[in-house]
Design a protein around this motif. Structure first.
Motif, PDB file in Angstrom:
ATOM      1  N   ASP A   1       0.807  -1.220   0.000  1.00  0.00           N
ATOM      2  CA  ASP A   1       0.000   0.000   0.000  1.00  0.00           C
ATOM      3  C   ASP A   1       0.838   1.268   0.000  1.00  0.00           C
ATOM      4  N   PHE A   2       2.089   1.182   0.435  1.00  0.00           N
ATOM      5  CA  PHE A   2       2.972   2.349   0.389  1.00  0.00           C
ATOM      6  C   PHE A   2       3.471   2.639  -1.021  1.00  0.00           C
ATOM      7  N   HIS A   3       3.276   1.697  -1.947  1.00  0.00           N
ATOM      8  CA  HIS A   3       3.629   1.866  -3.364  1.00  0.00           C
ATOM      9  C   HIS A   3       5.111   2.217  -3.535  1.00  0.00           C
ATOM     10  N   ILE A   4       5.954   1.586  -2.748  1.00  0.00           N
ATOM     11  CA  ILE A   4       7.392   1.829  -2.884  1.00  0.00           C
ATOM     12  C   ILE A   4       8.075   0.732  -3.677  1.00  0.00           C
ATOM     13  N   ALA A   5       7.502  -0.483  -3.679  1.00  0.00           N
ATOM     14  CA  ALA A   5       8.074  -1.593  -4.439  1.00  0.00           C
ATOM     15  C   ALA A   5       7.643  -1.489  -5.897  1.00  0.00           C
ATOM     16  N   PRO A   6       8.593  -1.572  -6.852  1.00  0.00           N
ATOM     17  CA  PRO A   6       8.227  -1.457  -8.272  1.00  0.00           C
ATOM     18  C   PRO A   6       7.314  -2.565  -8.762  1.00  0.00           C
ATOM     19  N   ASP A   7       7.388  -3.757  -8.152  1.00  0.00           N
ATOM     20  CA  ASP A   7       6.493  -4.853  -8.500  1.00  0.00           C
ATOM     21  C   ASP A   7       6.319  -5.730  -7.266  1.00  0.00           C
ATOM     22  N   ASP A   8       5.371  -6.659  -7.345  1.00  0.00           N
ATOM     23  CA  ASP A   8       5.054  -7.488  -6.180  1.00  0.00           C
ATOM     24  C   ASP A   8       6.226  -8.365  -5.757  1.00  0.00           C
ATOM     25  N   ALA A   9       7.073  -8.768  -6.684  1.00  0.00           N
ATOM     26  CA  ALA A   9       8.204  -9.620  -6.328  1.00  0.00           C
ATOM     27  C   ALA A   9       9.205  -8.891  -5.433  1.00  0.00           C
ATOM     28  N   GLN A  10       9.209  -7.549  -5.485  1.00  0.00           N
ATOM     29  CA  GLN A  10      10.143  -6.760  -4.689  1.00  0.00           C
ATOM     30  C   GLN A  10       9.611  -6.434  -3.294  1.00  0.00           C
ATOM     31  N   VAL A  11       8.387  -6.831  -3.008  1.00  0.00           N
ATOM     32  CA  VAL A  11       7.817  -6.539  -1.691  1.00  0.00           C
ATOM     33  C   VAL A  11       8.638  -7.198  -0.588  1.00  0.00           C
ATOM     34  N   SER A  12       9.131  -8.388  -0.831  1.00  0.00           N
ATOM     35  CA  SER A  12       9.941  -9.084   0.174  1.00  0.00           C
ATOM     36  C   SER A  12      11.170  -8.272   0.551  1.00  0.00           C
ATOM     37  N   LYS A  13      11.778  -7.627  -0.437  1.00  0.00           N
ATOM     38  CA  LYS A  13      12.985  -6.856  -0.168  1.00  0.00           C
ATOM     39  C   LYS A  13      12.690  -5.695   0.771  1.00  0.00           C
ATOM     40  N   TYR A  14      11.610  -4.978   0.529  1.00  0.00           N
ATOM     41  CA  TYR A  14      11.280  -3.830   1.382  1.00  0.00           C
ATOM     42  C   TYR A  14      10.733  -4.275   2.740  1.00  0.00           C
ATOM     43  N   SER A  15      10.075  -5.415   2.787  1.00  0.00           N
ATOM     44  CA  SER A  15       9.682  -5.971   4.080  1.00  0.00           C
ATOM     45  C   SER A  15      10.915  -6.316   4.904  1.00  0.00           C
ATOM     46  N   GLY A  16      11.946  -6.819   4.230  1.00  0.00           N
ATOM     47  CA  GLY A  16      13.197  -7.110   4.911  1.00  0.00           C
ATOM     48  C   GLY A  16      13.858  -5.855   5.445  1.00  0.00           C
ATOM     49  N   TYR A  17      13.708  -4.733   4.737  1.00  0.00           N
ATOM     50  CA  TYR A  17      14.265  -3.474   5.236  1.00  0.00           C
ATOM     51  C   TYR A  17      13.623  -3.074   6.568  1.00  0.00           C
ATOM     52  N   LEU A  18      12.311  -3.233   6.661  1.00  0.00           N
ATOM     53  CA  LEU A  18      11.632  -2.889   7.918  1.00  0.00           C
ATOM     54  C   LEU A  18      12.133  -3.749   9.072  1.00  0.00           C
ATOM     55  N   SER A  19      12.273  -5.032   8.811  1.00  0.00           N
ATOM     56  CA  SER A  19      12.734  -5.924   9.867  1.00  0.00           C
ATOM     57  C   SER A  19      14.195  -5.675  10.213  1.00  0.00           C
ATOM     58  N   SER A  20      15.020  -5.445   9.209  1.00  0.00           N
ATOM     59  CA  SER A  20      16.449  -5.274   9.447  1.00  0.00           C
ATOM     60  C   SER A  20      16.747  -3.964  10.169  1.00  0.00           C
ATOM     61  N   SER A  21      15.989  -2.913   9.864  1.00  0.00           N
ATOM     62  CA  SER A  21      16.225  -1.639  10.553  1.00  0.00           C
ATOM     63  C   SER A  21      15.958  -1.782  12.047  1.00  0.00           C
ATOM     64  N   PHE A  22      14.916  -2.527  12.393  1.00  0.00           N
ATOM     65  CA  PHE A  22      14.618  -2.777  13.804  1.00  0.00           C
ATOM     66  C   PHE A  22      15.738  -3.578  14.461  1.00  0.00           C
ATOM     67  N   ALA A  23      16.177  -4.646  13.800  1.00  0.00           N
ATOM     68  CA  ALA A  23      17.207  -5.500  14.385  1.00  0.00           C
ATOM     69  C   ALA A  23      18.548  -4.801  14.465  1.00  0.00           C
ATOM     70  N   LEU A  24      18.902  -3.999  13.456  1.00  0.00           N
ATOM     71  CA  LEU A  24      20.169  -3.277  13.486  1.00  0.00           C
ATOM     72  C   LEU A  24      20.238  -2.337  14.679  1.00  0.00           C
ATOM     73  N   CYS A  25      19.155  -1.665  14.972  1.00  0.00           N
ATOM     74  CA  CYS A  25      19.132  -0.754  16.114  1.00  0.00           C
ATOM     75  C   CYS A  25      19.204  -1.524  17.431  1.00  0.00           C
ATOM     76  N   GLN A  26      18.657  -2.734  17.448  1.00  0.00           N
ATOM     77  CA  GLN A  26      18.823  -3.566  18.633  1.00  0.00           C
ATOM     78  C   GLN A  26      20.276  -3.967  18.820  1.00  0.00           C
ATOM     79  N   VAL A  27      20.982  -4.219  17.719  1.00  0.00           N
ATOM     80  CA  VAL A  27      22.400  -4.532  17.811  1.00  0.00           C
ATOM     81  C   VAL A  27      23.146  -3.393  18.496  1.00  0.00           C
ATOM     82  N   LEU A  28      22.792  -2.159  18.118  1.00  0.00           N
ATOM     83  CA  LEU A  28      23.495  -1.000  18.645  1.00  0.00           C
ATOM     84  C   LEU A  28      23.119  -0.673  20.079  1.00  0.00           C
ATOM     85  N   SER A  29      21.903  -1.040  20.479  1.00  0.00           N
ATOM     86  CA  SER A  29      21.404  -0.555  21.773  1.00  0.00           C
ATOM     87  C   SER A  29      21.340  -1.617  22.863  1.00  0.00           C
TER      88      SER A  29
END
Length: 601
Positions: free
Chosen positions: A47-75
């Motif tokens: 719904d955010f219309h950031i992925a160019p096609d449906d196959a790329q949705v996994s990549k951007y979903s991974g960004y959301l998860s990785s940003s959370f985990a990366l900050c946990q690494v730091l904190s």
């Protein structure tokens, strides 16, 4: 090695239920917040219309998860250090407040970058998992209690996951294209306008209410467990005691700072008559330090038998003039690796705790990838053959593309119901397995099931043919997720217990914080890499590649597990009689030493 078996009554004798319940209420709110995103993350990114096609949705979903985990690494490491300086309870309260703010931002996000900001804040402002793990070790101090106490971690994760997945799956309402109102009638009228403008706000509002309950519980009923900070006055606990006494009619509890005040009010000149009871219990602030018995021995009393480990520790603590943590920097001994023997780097990477931590890293990696990308994989549209719409585009065994068009409600039901099975496993099966089998044998046996699970996942697509009943898909998926839940419920408590007992007491909280940071690194690396890998495999019609690679990761964990030193259960697991004997022995040594000192004077 001999594995001493206890009866359930012996194992549960003296179990610290009250404080574990207070910690559990805080702990259960964490997986609710963490897992509520999984059922709808695919649709949110879409719904955010950031992925160019449906196959790329996994990549951007991974960004959301990785940003959370990366900050946990730091904190996470710094949250562990913060809890050492300021206490465990304050760290938990601040972490809950940070999660509440982050979820509100996530629910009202208008674009992908606001959602990522919310996930970043959630990772930075909450280090409760490591702090709670330390608190459980400080609450359950006896080995016979530790396995059950640490098993509450996966139990509460399973329970919180059930609630979180159901909230995320059933409280997201998106337009379906029909002309009717897509929002159910049971949703309050005052919230319908909010849901129309922010489809993902309602589940996050509900989750914040659970976090607020955990926050109130922590402030009023959770006791500090830090060895030093627990002696300071806690006005929140005093208010909670007042509520327990006046409203629920429970007997008031004498707190450590209240005992100190009572002792001060009596005065230092008050005499206490020695009694038979005082000779068999541990010394208190009012205990008579020096006795006038001239018949006492001049030094350490003779010991007619070999000391147990507990008695040895009591002897060392009695006569040692300082602890290792009292050493000055110039006096600290360097280890073979060149680091100080007291440094966190030495303990994490160059001692026996390294292998349990490394196994925990791998387990966190592949289980995070499974939990976050199984809903995404199932949500992909079912691909049909363009030449024959009645046939699948996928061809057994190597060409696999698309998903099975699962909705958030279906994914939420699948994952939450198998979570209920996980709760059953931890409550009824784990205690029996823990009493009868060695924890490393349990782990090594169950890790072998993970590769089988991951090989089976992508082939669910071939059950979508028209001549195969739909209920076969449900049976297939429930078998996979149920087996994964069984393995996780029985293996994670053992790994946490191994890490806890392999860590030195002087830096156990910091090691737990470092462990959470390392696990968070796995949760950062896993979604980031597999987000790209799943997107690539979907584009190339080889979806099996991403899932089979997780099976290879599991085999590395199995190899590392054979380097872990087993726990000496025969020495550590005891009944109450031995504990009392050790306390009496320590008390006798202490009083004998003081008498000898008085006689010399």
């Amino acid at each position: 090695m001999v594995h001493k078996t206890l009866t359930f009554k012996e194992q549960m004798n003296g179990f610290p239920w009250r404080q574990l319940l207070a910690v559990s209420i805080v702990r259960v709110s964490e997986p609710i917040a963490f897992t509520s995103l999984f059922p709808y993350v695919y649709f949110m990114v879409k719904d955010f219309h950031i992925a160019p096609d449906d196959a790329q949705v996994s990549k951007y979903s991974g960004y959301l998860s990785s940003s959370f985990a990366l900050c946990q690494v730091l904190s996470a490491y710094y949250w562990g250090s913060f809890s050492e300086r300021h206490g465990r309870k304050l760290a938990l309260i601040l972490g809950l407040m940070g999660s509440i703010v982050s979820l509100l931002i996530l629910g009202f996000s208008r674009n992908f970058y606001q959602a990522m900001l919310a996930r970043i804040l959630m990772g930075l402002l909450n280090g409760n998992v490591g702090v709670i793990r330390t608190m459980i070790g400080e609450i359950a101090t006896e080995r016979r209690h530790q396995a059950l106490a640490f098993s509450t971690m996966p139990l509460l994760f399973q329970l919180g996951s059930i609630i979180g997945l159901m909230i995320g799956g059933y409280l997201v309402f998106r337009p379906t294209g029909s002309s009717g109102d897509y929002i159910p009638k049971w949703v309050p009228h005052c919230l319908k306008a909010v849901v129309r403008s922010y489809p993902y706000a309602l589940p996050n509002l509900v989750v914040t209410s659970f976090l607020f309950i955990g926050l109130v519980n922590a402030a009023l009923f959770l006791e500090e467990t830090h060895p030093v900070k627990k002696l300071r006055r806690d006005y929140g606990v005093e208010l909670g005691d007042y509520i327990r006494t006046k409203i629920f009619g429970l007997k008031p509890i004498l707190r450590p700072w209240q005992r100190h005040e009572d002792t001060d009010s009596v005065g230092t000149t008050a005499e206490v008559e020695p009694t038979a009871e005082s000779m068999t219990t541990e010394p208190t602030e009012t205990s008579q330090l020096l006795q006038d018995d001239n018949s006492s021995c001049d030094s350490i009393p003779s010991i007619p038998h070999t000391l147990t480990r507990r008695q040895s520790i009591a002897l060392i603590r009695t006569y040692s003039s300082y602890e290792p943590t009292d050493l000055n920097k110039s006096e600290r001994i360097s280890a073979d690796d060149g680091c100080s023997e007291l440094s966190i780097w030495h303990h994490v990477f160059h001692t026996k705790v390294f292998y349990p931590i490394s196994v925990n890293f791998i387990m966190s990696l592949h289980l995070t990838v499974y939990s976050e990308f199984l809903p995404v994989f199932l949500a992909y549209d079912l691909e049909k053959d363009p030449q024959n719409p009645h046939q699948l585009a996928s061809k057994f065994p190597w060409k696999i593309s698309g998903g099975i068009s699962y909705l958030p409600q279906q994914t939420g039901t699948l994952l939450s119901t198998t979570g209920i099975f996980g709760v059953f496993v931890v409550i009824f099966i784990f205690p029996i397995v823990d009493r009868k089998f060695d924890c490393l044998k349990i782990f090594r046996s169950l890790v072998l099931l993970y590769p089988i699970i991951y090989v089976m996942v992508p082939y669910v697509i071939f059950l979508q043919q028209e001549n195969i009943p739909k209920w076969w898909t449900s049976v297939y998926l429930y078998f996979i997720t149920g087996t994964k839940t069984l393995c996780g419920a029985l293996t994670f408590p053992q790994i946490m217990l191994l890490i806890h007992n392999s860590s030195p007491l002087s830096c156990r909280a910091v090691i737990n914080g470092a462990t959470i940071s390392i696990s968070a690194a796995a949760r950062f690396i896993g979604p980031l890499i597999w987000g790209f890998l799943i997107s690539w495999s979907e584009e190339k019609d080889v979806a099996w590649v991403s899932w089979w690679s997780l099976g290879l990761i599991c085999m590395i964990a199995l190899y590392q597990s054979y380097k872990i030193e087993p726990l000496n259960d025969y020495e550590d697991i005891t009944v109450e009689r031995e504990d009392q004997t050790s306390r009496q022995f320590s008390h006798k040594l202490r009083r004998s030493s003081l008498n000898s000192l008085a006689n010399r004077r």
